[in-house]
Every structure is written in structure tokens, then in C-alpha cells.
Design a protein around this motif. Structure first.
Motif, short mmCIF file in Angstrom:
data_model
loop_
_atom_site.label_atom_id
_atom_site.label_comp_id
_atom_site.label_asym_id
_atom_site.label_seq_id
_atom_site.Cartn_x
_atom_site.Cartn_y
_atom_site.Cartn_z
N THR A 42 0.83 -1.21 0.00
CA THR A 42 0.00 0.00 0.00
C THR A 42 0.86 1.25 0.00
OG1 THR A 42 -1.80 -1.15 1.13
CG2 THR A 42 -1.82 1.26 1.23
N ASP A 43 1.94 1.23 0.75
CA ASP A 43 2.84 2.39 0.80
C ASP A 43 3.52 2.61 -0.54
OD1 ASP A 43 4.08 4.45 2.58
OD2 ASP A 43 5.91 3.41 1.98
N VAL A 44 3.97 1.55 -1.18
CA VAL A 44 4.61 1.65 -2.50
C VAL A 44 3.64 2.24 -3.51
CG1 VAL A 44 5.57 0.32 -4.42
CG2 VAL A 44 6.24 -0.23 -2.08
N ILE A 45 2.41 1.72 -3.52
CA ILE A 45 1.39 2.18 -4.46
C ILE A 45 1.05 3.65 -4.20
CG2 ILE A 45 -1.04 1.90 -5.10
CD1 ILE A 45 -0.60 -1.14 -4.52
N THR A 46 0.85 3.99 -2.93
CA THR A 46 0.47 5.35 -2.57
C THR A 46 1.53 6.35 -3.00
OG1 THR A 46 -0.74 4.48 -0.67
CG2 THR A 46 -0.30 6.84 -0.68
N ARG A 47 2.79 6.05 -2.76
CA ARG A 47 3.86 6.98 -3.09
C ARG A 47 4.03 7.15 -4.60
NH1 ARG A 47 6.39 8.58 1.43
NH2 ARG A 47 5.88 7.34 3.29
N ALA A 48 3.85 6.07 -5.35
CA ALA A 48 3.95 6.18 -6.81
C ALA A 48 2.84 7.06 -7.36
CB ALA A 48 3.89 4.78 -7.44
N VAL A 49 1.63 6.86 -6.86
CA VAL A 49 0.48 7.65 -7.33
C VAL A 49 0.62 9.11 -6.89
CG1 VAL A 49 -2.02 7.98 -7.05
CG2 VAL A 49 -1.08 5.69 -7.46
N ALA A 50 1.03 9.33 -5.65
CA ALA A 50 1.14 10.69 -5.11
C ALA A 50 2.14 11.52 -5.90
CB ALA A 50 1.53 10.64 -3.64
N LYS A 51 3.28 10.95 -6.20
CA LYS A 51 4.32 11.69 -6.92
C LYS A 51 3.83 12.14 -8.29
CE LYS A 51 9.05 11.25 -8.67
NZ LYS A 51 10.23 10.34 -8.78
N THR A 121 -5.62 -3.99 -8.35
CA THR A 121 -6.12 -5.19 -7.66
C THR A 121 -5.00 -6.22 -7.62
OG1 THR A 121 -6.96 -6.16 -9.72
CG2 THR A 121 -8.49 -4.82 -8.44
N ALA A 122 -5.07 -7.13 -6.64
CA ALA A 122 -4.05 -8.16 -6.52
C ALA A 122 -4.53 -9.29 -5.63
CB ALA A 122 -2.77 -7.58 -5.95
N PRO A 123 -4.11 -10.52 -5.93
CA PRO A 123 -4.37 -11.61 -4.98
C PRO A 123 -3.41 -11.51 -3.81
CG PRO A 123 -3.04 -12.42 -6.80
CD PRO A 123 -3.38 -10.99 -7.12
N MET A 124 -3.67 -12.28 -2.79
CA MET A 124 -2.73 -12.45 -1.68
C MET A 124 -2.05 -13.80 -1.84
SD MET A 124 -3.30 -9.67 0.28
CE MET A 124 -3.02 -9.94 2.04
N VAL A 125 -0.92 -13.99 -1.17
CA VAL A 125 -0.23 -15.28 -1.21
C VAL A 125 -0.03 -15.79 0.22
CG1 VAL A 125 0.91 -15.05 -3.44
CG2 VAL A 125 1.98 -14.04 -1.42
N LEU A 126 -0.21 -17.10 0.39
CA LEU A 126 0.06 -17.72 1.69
C LEU A 126 1.52 -18.12 1.74
CD1 LEU A 126 -0.92 -18.75 4.44
CD2 LEU A 126 -1.41 -20.95 3.33
N LEU A 127 2.23 -17.56 2.71
CA LEU A 127 3.66 -17.82 2.87
C LEU A 127 3.89 -18.66 4.12
CD1 LEU A 127 4.89 -14.16 2.28
CD2 LEU A 127 4.69 -15.98 0.57
N SER A 128 4.96 -19.43 4.11
CA SER A 128 5.31 -20.22 5.29
C SER A 128 6.77 -19.99 5.64
CB SER A 128 5.05 -21.71 5.05
OG SER A 128 5.89 -22.22 4.03
N GLY A 205 3.53 -8.62 -4.10
CA GLY A 205 4.81 -7.93 -4.32
C GLY A 205 5.86 -8.27 -3.30
N THR A 206 5.57 -8.03 -2.02
CA THR A 206 6.55 -8.32 -0.98
C THR A 206 6.68 -9.82 -0.73
OG1 THR A 206 4.79 -7.87 0.63
CG2 THR A 206 6.39 -6.12 0.23
N GLY A 207 5.56 -10.54 -0.83
CA GLY A 207 5.58 -11.97 -0.57
C GLY A 207 6.43 -12.74 -1.57
N MET A 208 6.22 -12.48 -2.85
CA MET A 208 6.97 -13.21 -3.87
C MET A 208 8.42 -12.78 -3.93
SD MET A 208 4.92 -15.48 -4.86
CE MET A 208 6.08 -16.16 -6.04
N THR A 209 8.70 -11.53 -3.57
CA THR A 209 10.09 -11.08 -3.51
C THR A 209 10.86 -11.89 -2.47
OG1 THR A 209 9.54 -8.84 -4.21
CG2 THR A 209 11.61 -9.13 -3.01
N GLN A 210 10.24 -12.09 -1.31
CA GLN A 210 10.89 -12.89 -0.26
C GLN A 210 10.99 -14.36 -0.67
OE1 GLN A 210 12.41 -11.78 2.36
NE2 GLN A 210 11.76 -9.64 2.17
N ALA A 284 3.01 -2.44 -10.39
CA ALA A 284 3.22 -3.85 -10.72
C ALA A 284 4.32 -4.46 -9.85
CB ALA A 284 3.57 -3.99 -12.19
N SER A 285 5.33 -3.65 -9.47
CA SER A 285 6.41 -4.16 -8.63
C SER A 285 5.90 -4.54 -7.25
CB SER A 285 7.52 -3.11 -8.50
OG SER A 285 7.13 -2.06 -7.62
N ALA A 286 4.74 -3.98 -6.88
CA ALA A 286 4.11 -4.34 -5.60
C ALA A 286 3.17 -5.53 -5.76
CB ALA A 286 3.35 -3.14 -5.04
N GLY A 287 3.27 -6.22 -6.92
CA GLY A 287 2.45 -7.39 -7.15
C GLY A 287 1.01 -7.07 -7.46
#
Length: 321
Positions: A42-51, A121-128, A205-210, A284-287
Motif C-alpha cells: 500500500t505504501d509503494v502504491i500510494t507513493r507512486a500515485v502521489a508523486k 487489484t491483486a491476490p494475496m499469497v500464503l507464505l510459510s 509484491g513483498t511476498g513473492m520477492t521474499q 506492478a512491482s508491488a504485485g
């Protein structure tokens, strides 16, 4: 001058003043509220749009993070600001949909926000946790059945989509884990990596990066079809979990009563923003799948989510203290 003429003149003067103010909008910096802490999608998306919107509007758009209470702190703050176009909120489906069911003393009316436009819009991912060695959702659920409430599932906070999906998973599997709420991904992800929790529903975005970095494992995604960018990740339905298909969405909104002329200017700026390749790449980088910034379909999207989320909360017996 008769009273009726005086009243009409006063009304006309007010209308002219409002119209002039709207036509000159914006005359100073605008605040865009992110209801999550820095570091997450949300922070990544907000900052890209705000700028980009700042460049389009000719005034800086300053991002302010107001996280907590399942995005309702940020939502309540934005709703309480003057309806003049100088405070906007990057709302999620948690802010607009989930909160109405989960917070008895919600300090804003989710339906009274004025939509500026849909951002993505984006799906969520279950991480373990890597240490658990789960290779599938079945592995995770088998562990949870064996260890019961000693199995810890993190979320981005009470009432967030991450929390709702955690409860949906437990309900669908007929078991109970311990829910560990954090303030966003920035807090929850280190806990997962360190093995303090076992499972966590995160944004792509963050889930798949990790996951690609080898620090966590990904078990499934919650969208209706496999992701084109990550085709090897099964959907939640393919993983054998029923009725837990849900996606995150982000919509820029303004306080109720914002003048139509101001909304029109904001909508124009957002649509221009969403055409910029740099903005779309950041989102897109935020998934997240970037939208076109238009307002069309917002009410229908909310209505469909209200029905589905209400059913999930009732079925899973989700309550917040």
C-alpha cells in the motif's frame, strides 16, 4: 430588498465562491493518507500515485502514514478532514468493506467516501516459514492439525484482508491456529522469516520477492486463476481450500461532500497518472495489477465484496475485541 431576494443572493454568492475555489484548486499541497506503515504494498502504491498526481496537479502530494486498527485509524482520520480536496485516502477493501463488519464503534461511514478512482487489484499469497519445510498447503494444514493452536498465523493487522484470509483458511480446514496480528507487512515479514510465526497471508509484491529470495516458501495465491507472472503458484482452490478466493484492491477516495469540480480535477489527474509507464511499473512491482484510474465499477466492486466478506465473517465467526 425582500428577504427572498437576499436569500437567493446569498446562495448565489456561496455557489460562486465555491465554484471559484474549485476552479482554482489546488492552491496548496495535498495530503494522501496511507493506512499502512511504510514498506508494504500500500505504501509503494500510494507513493507512486502521489508523486505523479502532484506533477499533474501542479502541487506536491505528500504521503502520510497512519497505520493501525485494520486501516481504520487512517480511514477515520481522512474522513474527519475538511471536504476540500486537500486530504485523500488510499483505501483498501479492508477500509471500505471489512471494517464495517468488524468494528462496532467505527468512526467513519465507509459508504460516504467519494471515490476518485480505482488504482489496482491483486491476490494475496500464503507464505510459510522456511524452517517449517512446507512444500504445499496440505503440508501446512497437516502440521496445524498436529500442533493445533501452537501453529501461529500472522496477519497485517486485525480486520485486514490478511486476517480475513487467515480465518477463512482455518474455517475451511476445520481447525484452529493462533492469530498473531502485526502492523503491516513491515512487522509481520521479519517475524515469519525468523520463525516467530509459521504462516502469513501477504500481498504478492513483498511476498513473492521474499519467496524468490529464498527466505520464505509460497503455498498458494488467492486469485481466481494462476498468476501470469508466477504460473507455478497454485490458486487457493487448486490447493484444496474452498470459498477463500479473495483479492485485495486499492481505490483513491476523498471525504464526503468534496465539491464535484474538485473531484473532477482529481479524477482527471488520477487517470493521467495511471497512464504513466513509470507509475504502472511501480504498482506492478508491488504485485498489483494497475487499473486505469477510473471510478466506473467502484460501487459494484464494493457491493460484491460486502456480500462475500459479510458471509465469510459470519461463517468463520470472526470478531474483534
Amino acid at each position: 430588498m425582500p428577504k427572498t431576494f437576499k436569500l437567493a443572493a446569498a446562495v448565489l454568492a456561496c455557489a460562486v465562491a465555491l465554484g471559484a475555489a474549485a476552479s482554482e484548486y489546488p492552491q496548496r499541497p495535498i495530503t494522501m493518507v496511507s493506512p499502512f506503515p511504510p514498506g508494504g504494498a500500500t505504501d509503494v502504491i500510494t507513493r507512486a500515485v502521489a508523486k505523479s498526481m502532484g506533477a499533474s496537479l501542479g502541487q506536491p502530494v505528500v504521503v502520510v502514514n497512519r497505520p493501525g486498527a485494520g486501516t481504520t485509524i487512517g480511514g477515520a482520520y481522512a474522513a474527519a478532514q475538511p471536504a476540500d480536496g486537500y486530504t485523500l485516502l488510499m483505501a483498501t477493501n479492508t477500509t471500505i468493506v471489512g471494517a464495517r463488519f468488524l468494528y462496532k464503534d467505527l468512526r467513519y461511514d465507509p459508504d460516504r467516501f467519494e471515490p476518485v478512482g480505482i488504482v489496482g487489484t491483486a491476490p494475496m499469497v500464503l507464505l510459510s516459514a522456511k524452517a517449517r519445510g512446507f512444500r504445499s498447503t496440505d503440508d501446512a494444514l497437516a502440521y496445524a492439525r498436529q500442533h493445533g493452536q501452537n501453529t501461529r498465523i500472522a496477519s497485517q493487522g486485525p480486520g485486514t484482508l490478511s486476517h480475513l484470509l487467515a480465518e477463512c483458511l482455518q474455517s475451511a480446514a476445520g481447525l484452529k491456529m493462533s492469530h498473531i496480528p502485526y502492523k503491516g507487512t513491515a512487522e509481520a515479514m521479519p517475524a515469519l522469516i525468523n520463525g516467530d510465526v509459521d504462516l502469513f497471508y501477504d500481498t504478492v509484491g513483498t511476498g513473492m520477492t521474499q519467496a524468490q529470495g529464498g527466505t520464505v516458501d509460497v503455498l498458494h495465491a488467492t486469485g481466481p486463476a494462476r498468476m501470469s507472472t508466477y504460473p507455478d503458484v497454485p490458486t487457493v482452490a487448486q490447493a484444496g481450500v474452498k470459498d477463500c478466493q479473495m483479492q485485495a484492491w486499492w481505490t483513491l477516495v476523498a471525504p464526503a461532500g468534496t465539491p464535484e469540480a474538485v473531484l473532477a480535477r482529481l479524477r482527471q489527474a488520477l487517470q493521467e497518472t495511471m497512464q504513466h509507464e513509470e507509475v504502472r511499473r511501480s504498482i506492478a512491482s508491488a504485485g498489483t495489477e494497475p487499473a486505469d484510474g477510473r471510478v466506473q465499477g467502484y460501487r459494484e466492486m464494493v457491493s460484491a465484496d460486502v456480500e462475500k466478506t459479510g458471509d465469510l465473517i459470519e461463517r468463520a465467526g470472526i470478531t474483534l475485541q
